[in-house]
Design an enzyme around this catalytic site. Structure first.
Site, PDB file in Angstrom:
ATOM      1  N   CYS A  13      13.192  10.330  42.139  1.00 30.88           N
ATOM      2  CA  CYS A  13      13.138   9.273  41.124  1.00 30.88           C
ATOM      3  C   CYS A  13      14.544   8.754  40.822  1.00 30.88           C
ATOM      4  O   CYS A  13      15.464   9.544  40.572  1.00 30.88           O
ATOM      5  CB  CYS A  13      12.505   9.798  39.843  1.00 30.88           C
ATOM      6  SG  CYS A  13      10.840  10.431  40.052  1.00 30.88           S
ATOM      7  N   SER A 120       3.149  13.251  35.507  1.00 27.02           N
ATOM      8  CA  SER A 120       4.077  12.132  35.356  1.00 27.02           C
ATOM      9  C   SER A 120       3.524  10.892  36.050  1.00 27.02           C
ATOM     10  O   SER A 120       3.335  10.882  37.271  1.00 27.02           O
ATOM     11  CB  SER A 120       5.437  12.492  35.959  1.00 27.02           C
ATOM     12  OG  SER A 120       6.034  13.560  35.255  1.00 27.02           O
ATOM     13  N   ARG A 132       9.731   5.733  41.212  1.00 26.16           N
ATOM     14  CA  ARG A 132       9.233   7.050  41.606  1.00 26.16           C
ATOM     15  C   ARG A 132       8.838   7.029  43.085  1.00 26.16           C
ATOM     16  O   ARG A 132       7.659   6.859  43.435  1.00 26.16           O
ATOM     17  CB  ARG A 132       8.057   7.481  40.731  1.00 26.16           C
ATOM     18  CG  ARG A 132       8.421   7.599  39.257  1.00 26.16           C
ATOM     19  CD  ARG A 132       7.309   8.207  38.434  1.00 26.16           C
ATOM     20  NE  ARG A 132       7.049   9.585  38.780  1.00 26.16           N
ATOM     21  CZ  ARG A 132       7.737  10.624  38.301  1.00 26.16           C
ATOM     22  NH1 ARG A 132       8.753  10.429  37.475  1.00 26.16           N
ATOM     23  NH2 ARG A 132       7.417  11.857  38.675  1.00 26.16           N
ATOM     24  N   CYS A 271      18.286  21.241  16.215  1.00 22.93           N
ATOM     25  CA  CYS A 271      17.881  21.572  17.581  1.00 22.93           C
ATOM     26  C   CYS A 271      17.805  23.090  17.729  1.00 22.93           C
ATOM     27  O   CYS A 271      18.006  23.823  16.778  1.00 22.93           O
ATOM     28  CB  CYS A 271      18.903  21.028  18.585  1.00 22.93           C
ATOM     29  SG  CYS A 271      18.949  19.231  18.740  1.00 22.93           S
ATOM     30  N   CYS A 286      19.700  23.688  26.148  1.00 22.22           N
ATOM     31  CA  CYS A 286      18.648  22.666  26.118  1.00 22.22           C
ATOM     32  C   CYS A 286      18.465  22.107  27.513  1.00 22.22           C
ATOM     33  O   CYS A 286      19.407  22.099  28.329  1.00 22.22           O
ATOM     34  CB  CYS A 286      19.044  21.554  25.141  1.00 22.22           C
ATOM     35  SG  CYS A 286      17.941  20.115  25.128  1.00 22.22           S
ATOM     36  N   ASP A 287      17.280  21.627  27.802  1.00 20.54           N
ATOM     37  CA  ASP A 287      16.981  21.015  29.093  1.00 20.54           C
ATOM     38  C   ASP A 287      17.890  19.819  29.367  1.00 20.54           C
ATOM     39  O   ASP A 287      18.193  19.512  30.519  1.00 20.54           O
ATOM     40  CB  ASP A 287      15.512  20.582  29.098  1.00 20.54           C
ATOM     41  CG  ASP A 287      15.101  19.931  30.398  1.00 20.54           C
ATOM     42  OD1 ASP A 287      15.239  20.575  31.445  1.00 20.54           O
ATOM     43  OD2 ASP A 287      14.635  18.782  30.373  1.00 20.54           O
ATOM     44  N   CYS A 328      23.750   7.032   9.596  1.00 24.36           N
ATOM     45  CA  CYS A 328      22.524   7.835   9.612  1.00 24.36           C
ATOM     46  C   CYS A 328      22.296   8.501   8.261  1.00 24.36           C
ATOM     47  O   CYS A 328      21.168   8.527   7.750  1.00 24.36           O
ATOM     48  CB  CYS A 328      22.616   8.916  10.690  1.00 24.36           C
ATOM     49  SG  CYS A 328      21.948   8.433  12.285  1.00 24.36           S
ATOM     50  N   CYS A 331      20.781   6.194   5.723  1.00 23.92           N
ATOM     51  CA  CYS A 331      19.615   5.415   6.146  1.00 23.92           C
ATOM     52  C   CYS A 331      18.360   5.897   5.430  1.00 23.92           C
ATOM     53  O   CYS A 331      18.094   7.096   5.328  1.00 23.92           O
ATOM     54  CB  CYS A 331      19.431   5.552   7.660  1.00 23.92           C
ATOM     55  SG  CYS A 331      17.978   4.686   8.299  1.00 23.92           S
ATOM     56  N   CYS A 341      17.670  12.419  19.370  1.00 26.44           N
ATOM     57  CA  CYS A 341      18.210  13.441  20.270  1.00 26.44           C
ATOM     58  C   CYS A 341      19.727  13.307  20.376  1.00 26.44           C
ATOM     59  O   CYS A 341      20.239  12.204  20.636  1.00 26.44           O
ATOM     60  CB  CYS A 341      17.587  13.298  21.649  1.00 26.44           C
ATOM     61  SG  CYS A 341      18.223  14.499  22.848  1.00 26.44           S
TER      62      CYS A 341
END
Length: 381
Positions: A13, A120, A132, A271, A286-287, A328, A331, A341
């Site tokens: 991809c 997916s 893809r 997180c 984390c991934d 932020c 807000c 993220c």
């Protein structure tokens, strides 16, 4: 997220952020989780979950493409889960796949062992095949649909994960209508944004990849386009599918607007609950943070619970909350996204402060568009 084949995949991809992780293991040729790592990981994850008071232990198999490791690997994984899980423990297996290798044999196993499959699919053929493609540049849509047919024949529970990118973001209504006809009641949308260096490689996390030559990759979705996409899909979902189709983004917003915590880490205040386990037992924060500076250790050397609940992980998790930009923090919608993220905090705020989320405009557009109807849905429940 466990990577039994590391970053290896049978398709290529254009927008994949994980294929380049092969560079982290230059001496590796097979990228296959060994029997010893599988057994240690299984024992450690169950033990850590039980120590935390959990009676349901989840194994999330990801890649690359996890089915490349072969069916025998997962048959052994299930055996080990039964061996190490005490009576009264529920084991849940989820597996994210591109569907290319899924046939009746795989589907029969998934059905028998009650795997939840994430498939997916980026839309109908002309949209799916835009980015893809396999390693020879050939389209993959037809093979994915054959895999989907196998899942249906064996009544395997599955959901659909769709990457939203430059090629499909303007087709929100058509895309949603197509996805809901695939036979799933659960849809996830993942907006794609990555920065590319002049060398062609993807840049690292925000604080590690601030090179002056970093540019948003061509396939990335623009903030305003993604905001419009969310609004368009929400309008159809609200009119026709509330209570019938679960769209992960909308469901999480209902939680948050009800005063409940998000089930999706992107919108959680902190997180730290989404560690990544590589094929050799390396554990990352984390991934989306599989970079050397976020390597916590190896579960063959250090107990998984010690890595997961380390001071480094606590700091990593709290940084999401503690490093919000001033924009932020003031807000009125902060409760609904918590700055998004951290991997996407690549812009400057209105005040010129670095570390602002790329999708701030997207989320704000959606909140303004949908807030009254979200409140109305909450009152209905």
């Amino acid at each position: 997220m466990t990577k039994p084949m590391g970053p290896r995949c049978n398709i290529d991809c254009s927008y994949c952020y994980y294929l380049e992780k092969e560079e982290l293991y230059p001496e590796e040729s097979k990228f296959r989780m060994s029997a010893a790592v599988l057994e240690t990981y299984t024992r450690e994850l169950i033990s850590a979950g039980l120590a935390a008071g959990q009676r349901e232990i989840s194994f999330a198999w990801h890649g690359g493409e996890p089915t490349l490791v072969g069916l025998g690997f997962f048959e052994r994984a299930v055996e080990l889960q039964r061996q190490y899980a005490p009576p009264g423990t529920t084991i849940v297996n989820t597996l994210q796949t591109n569907g290319m290798l899924v046939d009746d044999t795989w589907a029969e196993f998934f059905a028998r062992e009650r795997f939840l499959i994430g498939l997916s699919v980026d839309g109908p053929k002309h949209l799916h095949d835009r980015f893809r493609r396999d390693r020879a540049g050939r389209p993959t849509y037809d093979a994915v649909m054959r895999g989907l047919d196998a899942l249906r024949r064996h009544s395997v529970e599955f959901n659909v994960l769709t990457a939203i990118h430059h090629g499909n973001v303007s087709r929100g209504k058509d895309l949603y209508r197509f996805l809901r006809e695939l036979g799933t009641n659960y849809i996830q949308f993942i907006p794609v944004v990555e920065r590319k260096l002049a060398t062609g490689s993807l840049s690292g996390p925000p604080e590690a990849g601030q090179a002056s030559d970093a540019q948003v990759a061509d396939w990335s979705v623009s903030p305003r386009a993604y905001g419009k996409f969310l609004c368009d899909v929400f309008d159809i979902w609200y009119r026709q599918d509330v209570g019938r189709i679960s769209v992960q983004f909308f469901e999480n917003q209902l939680f948050l607007w009800s005063g409940l915590p998000a089930s999706l880490c992107v919108f959680a205040e902190t997180c730290g609950a989404g560690l990544a386990v590589e094929h050799n037992g390396d554990v990352y924060a984390c991934d989306h943070y599989v970079y050397p500076e976020y390597l916590l250790g190896n579960l063959m050397e250090t107990p998984l619970s010690s890595l997961a609940w380390s001071s480094r992980m606590e700091t990593f998790g709290n940084d999401k909350r503690d490093k919000l930009t001033a924009q932020c923090q003031r807000c009125k919608f902060r409760f609904a996204c918590h700055g998004g993220c951290p991997k996407h905090r690549i812009l400057k705020s209105e005040d010129g402060e670095p570390g602002h989320n790329y999708f701030c405009v997207s989320y704000t557009m959606f909140f303004r568009h949908a807030s009254e109807r979200l409140k109305e849905l909450i009152l209905r429940r």
